[in-house]
Each structure stands twice: as structure tokens, then as C-alpha cells.
Enzyme design. Structure first.
Site, mmCIF file in Angstrom:
data_model
loop_
_atom_site.group_PDB
_atom_site.id
_atom_site.type_symbol
_atom_site.label_atom_id
_atom_site.label_comp_id
_atom_site.label_asym_id
_atom_site.label_seq_id
_atom_site.Cartn_x
_atom_site.Cartn_y
_atom_site.Cartn_z
ATOM 1 N N SER A 130 37.555 -22.674 -35.502
ATOM 2 C CA SER A 130 37.961 -22.065 -34.371
ATOM 3 C C SER A 130 36.961 -21.269 -33.329
ATOM 4 C CB SER A 130 38.991 -20.728 -35.030
ATOM 5 O OG SER A 130 39.665 -20.245 -33.940
ATOM 6 N N LYS A 187 43.218 -21.868 -41.533
ATOM 7 C CA LYS A 187 43.228 -22.073 -40.116
ATOM 8 C C LYS A 187 44.563 -22.234 -39.564
ATOM 9 C CE LYS A 187 41.317 -23.385 -36.296
ATOM 10 N NZ LYS A 187 42.092 -24.060 -35.448
ATOM 11 N N HIS A 190 45.898 -18.682 -39.233
ATOM 12 C CA HIS A 190 45.001 -18.078 -38.087
ATOM 13 C C HIS A 190 45.595 -18.459 -36.862
ATOM 14 C CE1 HIS A 190 42.285 -18.741 -34.859
ATOM 15 N NE2 HIS A 190 41.629 -17.993 -35.042
ATOM 16 N N ASN A 191 46.063 -19.661 -36.578
ATOM 17 C CA ASN A 191 46.773 -20.392 -35.280
ATOM 18 C C ASN A 191 48.101 -19.623 -35.312
ATOM 19 O OD1 ASN A 191 44.513 -21.671 -35.378
ATOM 20 N ND2 ASN A 191 45.530 -23.656 -34.716
ATOM 21 N N GLU A 194 47.818 -16.317 -33.904
ATOM 22 C CA GLU A 194 47.126 -16.439 -32.508
ATOM 23 C C GLU A 194 48.514 -16.560 -31.837
ATOM 24 O OE1 GLU A 194 45.441 -20.099 -30.094
ATOM 25 O OE2 GLU A 194 43.999 -19.456 -31.969
#
Length: 489
Positions: A130, A187, A190-191, A194
């Protein structure tokens, strides 16, 4: 014979080029390959010129240029291309060599590939990367998982190239996360966070622009101030910067005025937010913020339909923004508090999903470590991630961030303002799906009793799905039709 390389990288799009340059800048010799040979030649004659790179035109050349145990990272489009590349590489590699997938891969594919590659005597790593193009070049957040014996082999390189945080900027935003698809799952979450962060910021922007009437210059000042306090983050920072860009040339078009006002209001998506939402449904966890954000992007894509609807469907009549918001400076602070409280709910949901997935797949995730990995290099890097790490260090079994005293106090302090922002936006007909969803999650989570008792009664009535009683264990069913009060004639 030339010196063998420490690291191999396949895929020389912008992310691949930048990551290769990052690895080489840390003192490692790098072999690179791209399916299109011209791309390799252009890189070697351009950005790689004079540096410790070896350009390869075949996979055989790439593998031959690497020191054993070989470490080969793939940065290609997720999906079938990765499987095809693995099939080509496996016969060329030796037992103990490491294959690394650094793309935006769905975690279940990484689980499958890890098992298959390990059967061939090789090691496999699925790593989230990232930070975008700049992060890849200067220091990304790296989230590796897969074959545990691979970690000591890749750790020196991965931690050297990762973003660094801490008082002395010496703590790498890269740690081993767990087996199988653990790294790509972290991940993915995380996205998803986001997605939620970006939607919340967009809703704050909408309210400040439409209800308060702030100009882009004034929005710049507000976001600049926010970035100096609790909301300090990369996304707040870049949003601030966006409000300052005006009178520019975009390709062959000259834009007069602010660029942000000339950008079509249709949001793109690459699917990782949807993945998190879909897997939340599979796990049965209420990750409502990312889901609201995914649907908001979907609604934005309905531009033609929305233009027609705007001519037909009325909003609230007679609502005066000036009367509803009162003192603009007070209301701006309320929007800040609403944004912060909603953000806390979003991260709380993300970590609940991480916990449920970790337990289901036996990954043994360290949630404080996950927060630290996101502290630098990545898109959601923010000041308050230090507090999330501290919360999990103090309480490794913390059930929900909202239950930690630090975050509970913030939400309590923000609660009145948060509710008022949602009320005002609703009265003005401004869509704040993420703010509203976050508040509904908070109100649902804090209630000892929800109306699901009626829902279970309905399910038992029409489908004999049974129900449980408050004071008696076990499943029960009754004949509702014969027990009901007969309807009036």
C-alpha cells in the site's frame, strides 16, 4: 560471470518500476523481467541506467540471475495472470525458493496458491503493498503472509524498503502477519477502511459546501486545520491540497477555476472494498461502513439516471440551511467531530472483521501490529493508529475499539454534534450515508436489546425457523396462526 542478484521482480508497470528502484536503492542487486521485452529495455536505458539492475527477456534468464534461495516478486494484474505466471515459474525454481505475489489479490486465491506452491517444495508469500506509486518508490506499507519459512529470507529486503515510523523513523511498516492469505486479507481490510474514510471525507465536504456554503479556499483552511489535530492523516492532507488546485492544463484542456469542481462526479473502484463487504457477509459481521461506501460509488456511477431523477424528484421544501446550522464556526466543529466519531466506528468494524477472519482461518493476527503497519506508507496512514496499537497492546483480546476507554470517550464527546450533523443533512436533503450508517452502528451496538425479537417471531411464524427465549435455553417453535388474536370481522 557477473554478480548474481538478490531479488527478482516481474512486472514493470509504474508500481513495479518504482518498487524495483526502491529495492535497488537499499543496496540490493535486482533482476527485472516484463512480458513485453521493450519495456525491460526502456527501463534499463532510462530510470535503471547506471544502477545495480539486470534486465531479462525470459523467465529462464531471470531465474538464472538470482542467488539461491531465489526470491521472485510478481507485480502483475491479479487473477488468471498470476496463476499462469506461477505455472511458468515453478518448473524453473528449486526447493526453498520464494515466490511473492505483491498484487491486489483476493485472499482465498493466496490461500490456494500457497498450498499448491508448498506442495512443489517452494515457498509462497502473498503481500499487500500500500502507498501507491510514491509509496512503492519511497517506502510502502507491506503486509506479508504465507509460508512462514519465507519470512527470514525476505525480511531484510522487505523491512529495508518499507516506510519507517517512530521518533527516530526506524520502525519499518512491515511485519509477518501469518500463514496462507493473512497478508492479503489485512490488505483487503485496509482497502475497505480506505473506502469508508474517503466516503466520510466526501460527505463532510458535501455538508460544508452545501449547508455552510464554504468556498474551496475556505475548505482548504478547514481541512488544513483539521490536519493539525486528531484527524491528521494522509487522506485529510491530500483533500486539503485538492481544494487549492486551479487554472491548470489537463491534457489539452485548459481548466479555468478550481479543478475539483470540473471533475465528473462518477467514482471508480477496483473491487477490494467490495471483497471486504462480501466477506463480511460470509462471516456475519456488520462491516456497514465499507458497504455504504461501495454502494455510494455505485450510485455515483448512475450519472445519467441521476440527472433524469434530479428533474423529477423533489427534496425537502422550505428548509433553510442558515437557520438549521446556526453559528457556522460551531457547525464546522460539529462536522469535524462527526467525521472523527464515524471514522472510529469504521476502524472498529474493520478490526472486528480481522478478528473473525483470523479465528476462522487460524491466522493468529496481531491487531496492534496491523495498526502499526498502517502508520506509514499506506493510504489510510493517520495519527490515531498509534492509539489503536496502544489499545490492543493493553488489551490484546479487546472485543471492539468502541469499548476501549480512549475511543469511548471520544465518541461520547462527539455524540451530540454527530447526531446534529446527520439531522441537519437529512433536513436539507444531503445524502450522508456513511455518517448515518456509522451512527446507526453505534446506536445498535450500544443497545442491550434490539428489535430482532420481532424479526425472529416473524421468521418462526412464516417459516418455523424457531426462536430462543430470554430466560430459557434451547430452540422453540409455536403455532402462531392458532395462538393469534383472531382478526376483527
Amino acid at each position: 560471470m557477473s554478480e548474481l542478484c538478490d531479488f527478482g521482480l516481474i512486472g514493470l508497470a509504474v508500481m513495479g518500476e518504482n518498487l524495483a528502484l526502491n529495492v535497488e536503492s537499499r543496496g540490493f542487486r535486482v533482476a527485472v523481467y516484463n512480458r513485453t521485452a521493450d519495456k525491460v529495455d526502456a527501463f534499463m536505458q532510462g530510470r535503471a541506467a547506471g544502477k545495480q539492475f539486470v534486465g531479462c527477456h525470459t523467465l529462464q534468464q531471470l531465474v538464472a540471475q538470482l542467488k539461491p534461495p531465489r526470491k521472485v516478486m510478481m507485480l502483475v494484474k491479479a487473477g488468471e495472470a498470476v496463476d499462469q505466471l506461477i505455472d511458468q515459474l515453478v518448473p524453473l525454481l528449486s526447493p526453498g525458493d520464494v515466490l511473492i505475489d505483491g498484487g491486489n489479490t483476493y485472499f482465498a486465491d493466496t490461500e490456494r496458491r500457497t498450498a499448491a506452491v508448498e506442495k512443489q517444495g517452494l515457498l509462497y508469500v502473498g503481500s499487500g503493498v500500500s502507498g501507491g506509486e510514491e509509496g512503492a518508490l519511497k517506502g510502502p506499507s507491506l503486509m506479508p503472509g504465507g509460508s512462514q519459512p519465507a519470512w527470514p529470507l525476505i525480511q531484510p529486503i522487505f523491512q529495508a524498503i518499507a516506510a519507517k515510523v517512530g521518533p527516530d523513523a526506524d520502525i519499518p511498516c512491515c511485519e509477518w502477519l501469518g500463514p496462507g492469505g493473512a497478508g492479503h486479507y489485512v490488505k483487503m481490510v485496509h482497502n475497505g477502511i480506505e473506502y469508508g474514510d474517503m466516503q466520510l471525507i466526501c460527505e463532510a465536504y458535501l455538508v460544508l459546501r452545501e449547508a455552510v456554503g464554504l468556498s474551496n479556499d475556505e475548505l482548504y483552511d478547514v481541512f488544513d486545520q483539521w490536519n493539525r489535530g486528531e484527524l491528521q492523516s494522509y487522506l485529510i492532507e491530500i483533500s486539503r491540497d485538492i481544494f487549492s488546485v486551479r487554472d491548470v492544463k489537463v491534457d489539452e484542456h485548459h481548466i479555468e477555476g478550481f479543478l475539483v469542481d470540473q471533475i465528473l462526479d462518477v467514482a471508480g473502484a477496483k473491487g477490494t472494498g467490495k471483497w471486504m463487504s462480501q466477506h463480511a457477509l460470509d462471516l456475519g459481521v456488520p462491516s456497514t461502513l465499507v458497504t455504504a461506501a461501495v454502494f455510494a460509488r455505485g450510485l455515483s456511477a448512475m450519472k445519467t439516471s441521476r440527472l433524469r431523477a434530479s428533474q423529477v424528484l423533489p427534496g425537502p421544501a422550505g428548509a433553510s440551511a442558515a437557520d438549521l446550522i446556526g453559528d457556522p464556526s460551531v457547525f464546522i466543529e460539529q462536522v469535524r467531530l462527526a467525521l472523527y466519531a464515524s471514522k472510529i466506528c469504521s476502524y472498529a468494524q474493520g478490526f472486528v472483521q480481522l478478528r473473525e477472519a483470523s479465528e476462522e482461518h487460524e491466522w493468529g493476527l496481531d491487531y496492534g501490529k496491523c495498526a502499526l503497519l498502517w502508520r506509514g506508507g499506506c493510504i489510510i496512514r493517520a495519527q490515531f493508529l498509534d492509539h489503536i496499537n496502544a489499545a490492543f497492546v493493553a488489551q490484546p483480546d479487546l472485543e471492539n475499539l468502541l469499548l476501549h476507554p480512549y475511543f469511548a470517550a471520544i465518541v461520547q464527546r462527539a455524540q451530540v454534534a454527530w447526531r446534529n450533523v446527520v439531522i441537519v443533512a437529512t433536513q436539507l436533503g444531503l445524502p450522508v450515508a456513511a455518517f448515518s450508517t456509522a451512527l446507526a452502528y453505534y446506536d445498535s451496538y450500544r443497545r442491550a436489546r434490539l428489535p430482532a425479537n420481532l424479526l425472529q417471531a416473524q421468521r418462526d411464524y412464516f417459516g418455523a425457523h424457531t426462536f430462543e427465549l430470554v430466560d430459557k435455553p434451547g430452540k422453540h417453535h409455536v403455532d402462531w396462526l392458532n395462538l393469534r388474536k383472531p382478526p376483527q370481522a
